[in-house]
Design a protein around this motif. Structure first.
Motif, PDB file in Angstrom:
ATOM      1  N   GLY A   1      48.091  69.870  87.213  1.00 33.93           N
ATOM      2  CA  GLY A   1      46.486  69.374  87.203  1.00 33.93           C
ATOM      3  C   GLY A   1      46.238  68.074  87.344  1.00 33.93           C
TER       4      GLY A   1
ATOM      5  N   THR B   1      46.254  67.058  90.597  1.00 36.05           N
ATOM      6  CA  THR B   1      45.130  67.481  91.728  1.00 36.05           C
ATOM      7  C   THR B   1      43.842  66.736  91.351  1.00 36.05           C
ATOM      8  OG1 THR B   1      46.163  69.784  91.413  1.00 36.05           O
ATOM      9  CG2 THR B   1      43.874  69.723  92.020  1.00 36.05           C
TER      10      THR B   1
ATOM     11  N   VAL C   1      41.518  72.831  89.826  1.00 35.79           N
ATOM     12  CA  VAL C   1      42.407  72.938  89.229  1.00 35.79           C
ATOM     13  C   VAL C   1      42.817  74.296  88.637  1.00 35.79           C
ATOM     14  CG1 VAL C   1      43.513  71.955  87.026  1.00 35.79           C
ATOM     15  CG2 VAL C   1      42.136  70.489  88.270  1.00 35.79           C
TER      16      VAL C   1
ATOM     17  N   CYS D   1      44.759  76.383  85.897  1.00 32.89           N
ATOM     18  CA  CYS D   1      45.449  75.948  84.605  1.00 32.89           C
ATOM     19  C   CYS D   1      46.641  76.722  84.349  1.00 32.89           C
ATOM     20  CB  CYS D   1      44.336  75.872  83.614  1.00 32.89           C
ATOM     21  SG  CYS D   1      43.027  74.797  83.766  1.00 32.89           S
TER      22      CYS D   1
ATOM     23  N   THR E   1      46.146  72.647  78.811  1.00 36.44           N
ATOM     24  CA  THR E   1      45.743  72.339  80.129  1.00 36.44           C
ATOM     25  C   THR E   1      44.268  72.840  80.312  1.00 36.44           C
ATOM     26  OG1 THR E   1      47.968  72.678  80.910  1.00 36.44           O
ATOM     27  CG2 THR E   1      46.216  72.572  82.603  1.00 36.44           C
TER      28      THR E   1
ATOM     29  N   LEU F   1      41.965  69.257  80.063  1.00 31.88           N
ATOM     30  CA  LEU F   1      41.553  68.771  81.240  1.00 31.88           C
ATOM     31  C   LEU F   1      39.902  68.476  81.812  1.00 31.88           C
ATOM     32  CD1 LEU F   1      44.700  69.490  83.761  1.00 31.88           C
ATOM     33  CD2 LEU F   1      44.106  67.410  82.360  1.00 31.88           C
TER      34      LEU F   1
ATOM     35  N   PHE G   1      37.706  74.560  87.440  1.00 29.84           N
ATOM     36  CA  PHE G   1      38.779  75.153  86.756  1.00 29.84           C
ATOM     37  C   PHE G   1      38.719  76.429  86.671  1.00 29.84           C
ATOM     38  CE2 PHE G   1      37.610  70.618  85.064  1.00 29.84           C
ATOM     39  CZ  PHE G   1      39.094  70.051  85.086  1.00 29.84           C
TER      40      PHE G   1
END
Length: 416
Positions: free
Chosen positions: A44, A47, A75, A77, A83, A87, A100
Motif C-alpha cells: 500500500g 502504491t 490501494v 488493503c 492498512t 493509510l 481505498f
C-alpha cells in the motif's frame, strides 16, 4: 525448557512502516513481520509512491513527511485493519486523490469513527458503499490540525491513526477520547512515536501531538505477543515448558499479560528483561478463572481454546470489541466449543466456558487467523480436530502450523 522463536509483531510492524514513511530520512526496520497483513501494508505504501526495499529480515523505507509521492492512487488493503485504517489517514496528510478498498471481510469492519474525525478536521472523503466502511476516496489537501473528539470504544486503531498523523498536520492535533478499548495498543503507538522523535502528551482522556517531523531511525521489531500466546498456552495445557526470547518485561505489547492469566490458572510464569517462560502444572492442570480482557482481547480465543480443560468455569468479560474483528470471535468461539461438546454461555460482551472433555470435530475458522491458531492448541489434547481453513494463518504467521508441529516434536524427543 523449549525455546520458540516468534515472528515480529504485527502491530509494531504496521506502526513502524507508517512512522518510517512519515519520517525525514531513511529508516531501517529489522525483523519485521513477513505476513499477508504486513506485506499488504508495505505494498500500500509503495502504491502511494513511497520507496521501500524489502529483504527477509531487513526492510528499508525512504520517508516523505509531505505525504504520498503520487497525485492519485488506488490501494487495496486486503484483510488488514491497520492498512485499512492507517493509510487513509496518512494519505489525507498529503495532496491528491486516493482510493481505498478492502476485502469483503474488512469491508464489514467499522471505519466511521476515524473517517468522521478526519472530516471534523477538514478532510474531504467519500464512502462509496455503506457509510463508515470501505471503499472510500480521500481528496487530500493536507490536514490543518486542531481539536477533535473521538470514540475509540470499538477499536484503538482509530486513535492510533490520528496520533500517528498528528505530527504531519500544519498546527498539531489534540484528541479527546470519549471511550477507549485495547489501551495497551495506544501505549505502543506513543512509545514508538517517541522513538521516531515526537513525544505526544496525555492529560486524562486528552492527547496532544505537536506538528513536528518524525526522524528516521534504525528499529528492531520485537516478537508478536499475541502470536506467542498460542505457544505459552500450549505449555500450560500440556504441562510442558516454553520460553519465548525477545519478549520480556520491557515489551511494548500489552498482550504479554496473557501470561499472567495463565499464571492465575496454575502455570508457572517467569518474566525476565528479555524473555518469558511458561511451565504448565503437572498433567496440564488448569484452574477456572474469571478475567476481564478488554485490553488484551486478541488473546480471548486462546483462552477459550484451553478453557474446557480447566477444573472450573472460565469466564471472560468486557470483550464486546471481539465481535467486530475478522469475525465475531465470541460467536465463533462459542460455535466451535459447542461443536466440541463443551457447554458455553454467551452474552453481549462475555463468554463462560464450562469444563468438558472436548471431542474431535471440524473447526469453523471463519477466515480468522486467531480462531485457527487457538483451536490448533486445543488439538494438542484432542486428536482429530481439523480446521476448515488452515491457510488463514498467513495473515500474521504463515509458518504457524509448522512451528506448532516442531514444538510437539521437540517435546516428544524430550520424552525419549
Amino acid at each position: 525448557m523449549t525455546i520458540v522463536d516468534i515472528p515480529g509483531s504485527k502491530s509494531v510492524t504496521a506502526r513502524a512502516l507508517f512512522l518510517a514513511a512519515a519520517s525525514r530520512g531513511t529508516t531501517v526496520l529489522r525483523r519485521p513481520l513477513v505476513s499477508d497483513d504486513s506485506t499488504g501494508f508495505a505494498e500500500g505504501l509503495a502504491t502511494l509512491g513511497y520507496r521501500l526495499e524489502r529483504e527477509a529480515d531487513r526492510w528499508t523505507v525512504e520517508g516523505r513527511p509531505a505525504g504520498p509521492a503520487v497525485e492519485e492512487a488506488s490501494v487495496f488493503c486486503r484483510d488488514g485493519a491497520t492498512t485499512a485504517r492507517f493509510l487513509p489517514a496518512l494519505a489525507a496528510a498529503g495532496r491528491g486523490v486516493f482510493h481505498f478498498d478492502a476485502s469483503a471481510q474488512m469491508r464489514r469492519r467499522p471505519l466511521g469513527p476515524l473517517t468522521g474525525a478526519l472530516r471534523e478536521l477538514g478532510v474531504t472523503l467519500v464512502h462509496h458503499g455503506e457509510e463508515g466502511h470501505h471503499p472510500l476516496t480521500v481528496h487530500a489537501d493536507g490536514i490543518k490540525g486542531g481539536h477533535v473528539t473521538l470514540d475509540a470504544g470499538l477499536s484503538s486503531q482509530f486513535l492510533t491513526a490520528l496520533l500517528l498523523v498528528g505530527p504531519l498536520t500544519a498546527e498539531g492535533l489534540t484528541i479527546t477520547v470519549t471511550d477507549l478499548v485495547s489501551a495497551p495498543y495506544v501505549e505502543i503507538t506513543l512509545a514508538m512515536m517517541e522513538r521516531f522523535g515526537v513525544r505526544a502528551d496525555r492529560e486524562g482522556n486528552t492527547f496532544s501531538v505537536p506538528a513536528r517531523p518524525y526522524t528516521a531511525t534504525d528499529y528492531t521489531v520485537e516478537p508478536d505477543a499475541s502470536t506467542a500466546s498460542y505457544f505459552l498456552a500450549a505449555a500450560a495445557l500440556t504441562g510442558r515448558s516454553v520460553t519465548v526470547p525477545g519478549l520480556g518485561s520491557g515489551s511494548l505489547q500489552g498482550d504479554l499479560r496473557f501470561a499472567e492469566v495463565l499464571g492465575r490458572m496454575g502455570a508457572d510464569v517467569t518474566l525476565t528483561a528479555d524473555q518469558v517462560t511458561v511451565t504448565g502444572a503437572p498433567g496440564g492442570r488448569l484452574a477456572g478463572v474469571t478475567v476481564t480482557m478488554r485490553d488484551i482481547s486478541d488473546t480471548v480465543p486462546t483462552l477459550a481454546a484451553i478453557a474446557p480443560f480447566a477444573d472450573g468455569p472460565v469466564r471472560v468479560e468486557d470483550v464486546y470489541n471481539t465481535r467486530i474483528k475478522e469475525c465475531d470471535r465470541l460467536e465463533a468461539c462459542a460455535e466451535n466449543l459447542r461443536a466440541l461438546g463443551v457447554p458455553v454461555r454467551l452474552g453481549r460482551d462475555w463468554i463462560e466456558i464450562h469444563p468438558a472433555r472436548p471431542r474431535p470435530a471440524p473447526i469453523a475458522c471463519h477466515g480468522d487467523h486467531r480462531i485457527a491458531m487457538a483451536f490448533s492448541v486445543t488439538g494438542l489434547r484432542t486428536p482429530g480436530i481439523t480446521l476448515d481453513d488452515p491457510g488463514c494463518v498467513r495473515k500474521t504467521f504463515p509458518g504457524f502450523h509448522q512451528a506448532l508441529d516442531d514444538l510437539r516434536t521437540a517435546w516428544q524427543r524430550q520424552d525419549r
